[in-house]
Write a protein that holds these residues in place. Structure first.
Motif, PDB file in Angstrom:
ATOM      1  N   ALA A  29       0.870  -1.125  -0.135  1.00 31.24           N
ATOM      2  CA  ALA A  29       0.138   0.020   0.036  1.00 31.24           C
ATOM      3  C   ALA A  29       0.858   1.294  -0.008  1.00 31.24           C
ATOM      4  O   ALA A  29       0.730   2.233  -0.743  1.00 31.24           O
ATOM      5  N   PHE A  30       2.037   1.315   0.695  1.00 26.04           N
ATOM      6  CA  PHE A  30       2.848   2.451   1.000  1.00 26.04           C
ATOM      7  C   PHE A  30       3.555   2.629  -0.362  1.00 26.04           C
ATOM      8  O   PHE A  30       3.364   3.939  -0.964  1.00 26.04           O
ATOM      9  N   ASP A  31       3.945   1.620  -1.287  1.00 22.81           N
ATOM     10  CA  ASP A  31       4.605   1.694  -2.565  1.00 22.81           C
ATOM     11  C   ASP A  31       3.654   2.261  -3.236  1.00 22.81           C
ATOM     12  O   ASP A  31       3.975   3.141  -4.134  1.00 22.81           O
ATOM     13  N   ARG A  32       2.440   2.101  -3.396  1.00 21.50           N
ATOM     14  CA  ARG A  32       1.577   2.404  -4.220  1.00 21.50           C
ATOM     15  C   ARG A  32       1.116   3.809  -4.010  1.00 21.50           C
ATOM     16  O   ARG A  32       1.019   4.780  -5.252  1.00 21.50           O
ATOM     17  N   TYR A  33       1.102   4.370  -3.007  1.00 23.24           N
ATOM     18  CA  TYR A  33       0.672   5.828  -2.765  1.00 23.24           C
ATOM     19  C   TYR A  33       1.777   6.822  -2.509  1.00 23.24           C
ATOM     20  O   TYR A  33       1.798   8.093  -2.626  1.00 23.24           O
ATOM     21  N   GLY A  39      10.341   7.869   0.029  1.00 24.06           N
ATOM     22  CA  GLY A  39      10.021   7.307   1.443  1.00 24.06           C
ATOM     23  C   GLY A  39       9.097   8.015   2.127  1.00 24.06           C
ATOM     24  O   GLY A  39       8.782   8.009   3.033  1.00 24.06           O
ATOM     25  N   ARG A  40       8.327   8.928   1.174  1.00 25.30           N
ATOM     26  CA  ARG A  40       7.024   9.716   1.650  1.00 25.30           C
ATOM     27  C   ARG A  40       5.977   9.571   0.921  1.00 25.30           C
ATOM     28  O   ARG A  40       6.042   9.260  -0.210  1.00 25.30           O
ATOM     29  N   ILE A  41       4.877   9.836   1.321  1.00 27.50           N
ATOM     30  CA  ILE A  41       3.558  10.059   0.568  1.00 27.50           C
ATOM     31  C   ILE A  41       3.346  11.358   0.568  1.00 27.50           C
ATOM     32  O   ILE A  41       3.210  11.951   1.505  1.00 27.50           O
ATOM     33  N   ASP A  42       3.390  11.744  -0.607  1.00 26.06           N
ATOM     34  CA  ASP A  42       3.060  13.306  -0.800  1.00 26.06           C
ATOM     35  C   ASP A  42       1.394  13.650  -0.852  1.00 26.06           C
ATOM     36  O   ASP A  42       0.683  12.800  -0.728  1.00 26.06           O
TER      37      ASP A  42
END
Length: 64
Positions: A29-33, A39-42
C-alpha cells in the motif's frame, strides 16, 4: 485535528483498504501511494489514499 472517533474511522478505513486491495500488506500500500519513491507519501498520494479508503477529500485538511 481529528477527535478520537475520527482517528478510529481513519484507522478502520485504511486498514480495510490495505486488507482488501493489498492483501494486508502495508508495504504494498505504501509503495502504491508513495509514487515518487522518496520514502514519503506526498499530498497527491495522501488524497488518493483517502479517496480510495472511501474518506474523500473532506479529510485531507485534517490529517496534516
Amino acid at each position: 485535528m481529528l477527535n478520537d472517533r475520527g482517528r478510529q474511522e481513519l484507522r478502520d478505513r485504511v486498514e480495510a483498504l490495505v486488507r482488501e486491495r493489498f492483501g494486508g500488506s502495508y508495504r504494498s500500500a505504501f509503495d502504491r501511494y508513495a509514487r515518487n519513491r522518496d520514502g514519503r507519501i506526498d499530498t497527491e498520494g495522501l488524497v488518493t489514499l483517502l479517496d480510495d479508503a472511501g474518506l474523500g477529500t473532506r479529510w485531507d485538511g485534517l490529517v496534516w
